[in-house]
Write a protein that holds these residues in place. Sequence first.
Motif, PDB file in Angstrom:
ATOM      1  N   GLY A  51       0.794  -1.222   0.000  1.00 32.11           N
ATOM      2  CA  GLY A  51       0.000   0.000   0.000  1.00 32.11           C
ATOM      3  C   GLY A  51       0.827   1.273   0.000  1.00 32.11           C
ATOM      4  N   PHE A  52       2.134   1.132  -0.173  1.00 33.70           N
ATOM      5  CA  PHE A  52       2.967   2.337  -0.203  1.00 33.70           C
ATOM      6  C   PHE A  52       2.726   3.091  -1.518  1.00 33.70           C
ATOM      7  CE2 PHE A  52       7.217   4.157  -1.432  1.00 33.70           C
ATOM      8  CZ  PHE A  52       7.113   5.281  -0.635  1.00 33.70           C
ATOM      9  N   GLY A  53       3.248   2.574  -2.593  1.00 32.07           N
ATOM     10  CA  GLY A  53       2.916   3.135  -3.908  1.00 32.07           C
ATOM     11  C   GLY A  53       3.363   4.566  -4.127  1.00 32.07           C
ATOM     12  N   GLY A  54       4.453   4.998  -3.472  1.00 31.42           N
ATOM     13  CA  GLY A  54       4.938   6.356  -3.692  1.00 31.42           C
ATOM     14  C   GLY A  54       3.899   7.375  -3.242  1.00 31.42           C
ATOM     15  N   MET A  55       3.541   8.276  -4.157  1.00 28.77           N
ATOM     16  CA  MET A  55       2.585   9.333  -3.819  1.00 28.77           C
ATOM     17  C   MET A  55       1.209   8.768  -3.432  1.00 28.77           C
ATOM     18  SD  MET A  55       3.954  12.436  -4.678  1.00 28.77           S
ATOM     19  CE  MET A  55       2.901  13.526  -5.638  1.00 28.77           C
ATOM     20  N   LYS A  60      -1.863  10.369  -1.282  1.00 28.51           N
ATOM     21  CA  LYS A  60      -3.025  10.823  -2.055  1.00 28.51           C
ATOM     22  C   LYS A  60      -4.288  10.083  -1.633  1.00 28.51           C
ATOM     23  CE  LYS A  60      -1.221  12.112  -6.613  1.00 28.51           C
ATOM     24  NZ  LYS A  60      -1.207  11.524  -7.968  1.00 28.51           N
ATOM     25  N   TYR A  61      -4.151   8.804  -1.336  1.00 30.70           N
ATOM     26  CA  TYR A  61      -5.303   7.998  -0.924  1.00 30.70           C
ATOM     27  C   TYR A  61      -4.974   7.324   0.403  1.00 30.70           C
ATOM     28  CZ  TYR A  61      -6.759   9.031  -5.608  1.00 30.70           C
ATOM     29  OH  TYR A  61      -7.113   9.706  -6.739  1.00 30.70           O
ATOM     30  N   PRO A  62      -4.781   8.148   1.448  1.00 29.38           N
ATOM     31  CA  PRO A  62      -4.257   7.611   2.711  1.00 29.38           C
ATOM     32  C   PRO A  62      -5.150   6.546   3.324  1.00 29.38           C
ATOM     33  CG  PRO A  62      -5.025   9.888   2.971  1.00 29.38           C
ATOM     34  CD  PRO A  62      -5.039   9.596   1.515  1.00 29.38           C
ATOM     35  N   GLU A  63      -6.454   6.681   3.117  1.00 27.11           N
ATOM     36  CA  GLU A  63      -7.335   5.731   3.791  1.00 27.11           C
ATOM     37  C   GLU A  63      -7.189   4.333   3.175  1.00 27.11           C
ATOM     38  OE1 GLU A  63     -11.387   7.022   3.783  1.00 27.11           O
ATOM     39  OE2 GLU A  63     -11.896   5.600   5.376  1.00 27.11           O
ATOM     40  N   ILE A  64      -7.161   4.295   1.842  1.00 29.66           N
ATOM     41  CA  ILE A  64      -7.013   2.997   1.171  1.00 29.66           C
ATOM     42  C   ILE A  64      -5.634   2.421   1.482  1.00 29.66           C
ATOM     43  CG2 ILE A  64      -7.060   1.789  -1.027  1.00 29.66           C
ATOM     44  CD1 ILE A  64      -8.753   4.044  -2.156  1.00 29.66           C
ATOM     45  N   SER A  65      -4.633   3.280   1.404  1.00 29.51           N
ATOM     46  CA  SER A  65      -3.275   2.851   1.693  1.00 29.51           C
ATOM     47  C   SER A  65      -3.186   2.316   3.118  1.00 29.51           C
ATOM     48  CB  SER A  65      -2.323   4.031   1.502  1.00 29.51           C
ATOM     49  OG  SER A  65      -1.045   3.717   1.967  1.00 29.51           O
ATOM     50  N   GLY A  66      -3.848   3.002   4.041  1.00 25.37           N
ATOM     51  CA  GLY A  66      -3.840   2.585   5.441  1.00 25.37           C
ATOM     52  C   GLY A  66      -4.431   1.194   5.612  1.00 25.37           C
ATOM     53  N   LYS A  67      -5.501   0.955   4.865  1.00 22.51           N
ATOM     54  CA  LYS A  67      -6.127  -0.361   4.967  1.00 22.51           C
ATOM     55  C   LYS A  67      -5.207  -1.457   4.400  1.00 22.51           C
ATOM     56  CE  LYS A  67     -10.439  -2.631   3.752  1.00 22.51           C
ATOM     57  NZ  LYS A  67     -10.392  -3.579   4.852  1.00 22.51           N
ATOM     58  N   MET A  68      -4.524  -1.112   3.317  1.00 18.33           N
ATOM     59  CA  MET A  68      -3.632  -2.102   2.710  1.00 18.33           C
ATOM     60  C   MET A  68      -2.453  -2.421   3.621  1.00 18.33           C
ATOM     61  SD  MET A  68      -3.811  -0.559  -1.149  1.00 18.33           S
ATOM     62  CE  MET A  68      -2.617  -1.604  -1.957  1.00 18.33           C
ATOM     63  N   VAL A  69      -1.885  -1.375   4.213  1.00 15.43           N
ATOM     64  CA  VAL A  69      -0.707  -1.629   5.055  1.00 15.43           C
ATOM     65  C   VAL A  69      -1.120  -2.337   6.343  1.00 15.43           C
ATOM     66  CG1 VAL A  69      -0.638   0.630   6.218  1.00 15.43           C
ATOM     67  CG2 VAL A  69       1.466  -0.680   5.911  1.00 15.43           C
ATOM     68  N   ASP A  70      -2.362  -2.109   6.763  1.00 13.22           N
ATOM     69  CA  ASP A  70      -2.840  -2.815   7.937  1.00 13.22           C
ATOM     70  C   ASP A  70      -2.934  -4.315   7.645  1.00 13.22           C
ATOM     71  OD1 ASP A  70      -3.641  -2.458  10.638  1.00 13.22           O
ATOM     72  OD2 ASP A  70      -5.659  -3.064  10.028  1.00 13.22           O
ATOM     73  N   ALA A  71      -3.428  -4.628   6.451  1.00 13.92           N
ATOM     74  CA  ALA A  71      -3.512  -6.038   6.060  1.00 13.92           C
ATOM     75  C   ALA A  71      -2.112  -6.654   5.985  1.00 13.92           C
ATOM     76  CB  ALA A  71      -4.224  -6.175   4.715  1.00 13.92           C
ATOM     77  N   LYS A  72      -1.163  -5.873   5.483  1.00 14.21           N
ATOM     78  CA  LYS A  72       0.214  -6.370   5.396  1.00 14.21           C
ATOM     79  C   LYS A  72       0.781  -6.585   6.796  1.00 14.21           C
ATOM     80  CE  LYS A  72       2.119  -7.287   2.179  1.00 14.21           C
ATOM     81  NZ  LYS A  72       2.327  -8.641   1.602  1.00 14.21           N
ATOM     82  N   ALA A  73       0.488  -5.658   7.698  1.00 18.42           N
ATOM     83  CA  ALA A  73       0.957  -5.820   9.078  1.00 18.42           C
ATOM     84  C   ALA A  73       0.365  -7.098   9.693  1.00 18.42           C
ATOM     85  CB  ALA A  73       0.583  -4.598   9.915  1.00 18.42           C
ATOM     86  N   ASP A  74      -0.916  -7.376   9.402  1.00 19.23           N
ATOM     87  CA  ASP A  74      -1.520  -8.623   9.879  1.00 19.23           C
ATOM     88  C   ASP A  74      -0.714  -9.824   9.402  1.00 19.23           C
ATOM     89  OD1 ASP A  74      -3.627  -7.409  11.155  1.00 19.23           O
ATOM     90  OD2 ASP A  74      -5.030  -7.626   9.468  1.00 19.23           O
TER      91      ASP A  74
END
Lengths: 256, 474
Positions: free
Chosen positions: A178-182, A186-200
């Motif tokens: 969910g990093f994806g550079g910018m 730009k889409y912090p909420e979606i990115s946040g959800k993706m990185v949360d899944a990765k942390a899981d």
Amino acid sequence: MSAMRPTVGLFVTCLVDTMRPAVGFAAVKLLQDAGCEVVVPAAQTCCGQPAMNSGDRSDAKSLARQVIKAFAQVDYVVAPSGSCAGTIKTHYPELFDDEPEMAAAVADLTERTWELTSFLTTVMKVARVDGRYDGVVTYHDSCSGLRELGVRPQPRALLEGIDGLSVKEMEMRDTCCGFGGMFCVKYPEISGKMVDAKADEVLATGADTLLGGDLGCLLNIAGRLSRRGSRVRVRHVAEVLAGDIEETPPIGAPRS
Amino acid sequence: MQSTARVFPDNAHRAMGDVNLQASLARFSQGFPVKRRLAIDRLPEFDSLRDAARDIKNHTLENLDFYLERFEEKVTENGGRVHWCADAESARQTVLSICRESGAHTVTKGKSMIGEEIGINEFLEEHSVAPIETDLGEYIIQLRHEPPSHIIAPAIHLSKEQVADSFREHHAEYPADRPLEEPRAMLDEARTVLRRKFLQAEVGITGANMLVAETGSIVLVTNEGNGDLTQTLPQVQIVIASLEKVVPTLEDASTILRLLARSATGQDLSVYTTFTTGPRRPEDLDGPPAFHVLLLDNGRSRMLGNEFREMLRCIRCGACINHCPIYGAIGGHAYGWVYSGPMGAVLIPNLIGVDEAGHLPNASTLCGRCEEVCPMRIPLPRMLRKLRDQQFEKKLSAKPVRWGLAGWAFVARRPALYQMVMQIGVAALAALGRKRGRFRWLPMASGWTGARDLPAPQGFTFQEMWSARGGRRQ
Ligand code: SF4
């Protein structure tokens, strides 16, 4: 080039330069141990990926030209990042597809450009790196390195030489963090959800250490892990391979 | 369908807060990819089939006029009729006039993304013709007045319980307290209800997975057999398909069929694969006496002539969607129009405008998993980048982003200045973050710190240390 000691130009990458120079020094050590002469051209900043991925082709091209020029003299260009090496190798040719007169210079650069671990194993034929790291490690394959450059077995092969280290793979190891550079801002909420899944995923392995080959992803995952109060240590793979772990605390951890 | 792509971030926000949707997505993200992997592992020539299919489509697109005319000739020869429709409106009018001519009150429909694209259901309803979706997923979302959230699994966003509720509400002829917990019970009920509709309908509308130029056949793939009942029972059959669905030969169609179901659901073949060639012939036992094919352009010929041509190879298998981490986080409705996932993020801006759907190509990490699984080898990330190029050229990207980028690039093009700025910046940042090693919050960085800490920098740049240590520069 001397067959014995090729000159490698280190492409530091903007994130390593500013956020974690230790990764750059670890890369230098690994390259020197493998028998390379390492130089760091002063006229480098960024590969231009942020501009390219924002549709700003003209700035991306200026930065690409700067890279082409800065690294014209070296035998190889090596970056401790699959993302930046991938930008040079796979995207510079696309970027200049409307400038045929650039084709030769671009091809010359792309042929000489490598991601660190694949350079060590493929070009320098490093079979093992000796060292010690006590821990259970899980490895995040960053998307560009994995899909643009085929980086997956190389860092794992190198880690095999490290005593005390065992690898526990994640279940869904080829999903993006969910990093994806910018994208991440730009889409912090979606990115946040993706990185949360990765942390899981990371936590589910029970590993005490997360390694990877791209600082962007590592900053992202480390940031999420620490937000969740996890004690998993996060490092660039080069730090562990180079044995540089005493000096520098893990990513996001306080200086002890 | 009215687009809401413009408010994509709001849509996504809502989707991430929708408990039912999130539960469905969690189930879904495990299912199809695993089945696809297994199916592909059983077929060693899968990758060479991908190359073959890509070449078939490239050749067809190269000669699209030829193959379309040949298809038309063949359909006509078989006793059917081809209608060329430039846009959604002309397609709607054509469907309506065929329905009027045949005095239709009820129309059964097989699942068709083109039907969604032209909004045929709402249009027919407005003109007193009742369209009945017969694909179970489509039927469910029709009851709920929702658009599909996935091109091959339109009701994937719903839970069993939500479906049962809709059935109780709409199937008033059944006792209210009947058990509907089991999917089987719902399936049987839908089947009984739909069977009556099948027999009642005067016109059947289906989409097409492919059109075969050499024979004038249409190829339809389903798992429920509803497509076949829709095609064969009514007196009039209408097929709606976009131009790029044509392939030259039956052989080509079978190459693509070998990829389609494996990529989509991980089946070797879908349960029903039907080739239909023209209306009922005297010796046929069944089939509709009238056979119409609508060939819809709706933006395709424009794409044929621009840098998005490769997108026209898409066979709508949904693999890119099934493997997309963004789709996995927000589902299909957030994209705001008919399509979703990576293929939607490329198609939607192309079909309804990059100014309307500008968020979609940006809401991607360009991780490349879509391209990796696309059976037609469509370079989806590259297409997303091209859309970003367009936006930047047209100055559609947000001003702060453009200015920020310009400022950054100005500095990054001047290495000495850049290194000085970075040196000062990281020293300041490190001084602030030294104790904890990370920031929980930073001014102007809330995009980052909303969801995660920002690890503090080490406090010096690599470049300054390298100089300090007298490292080699050349
Ligand atoms: S873009 Fe490729 S993977 Fe996605 S639906 Fe189309 S054919 Fe399938």
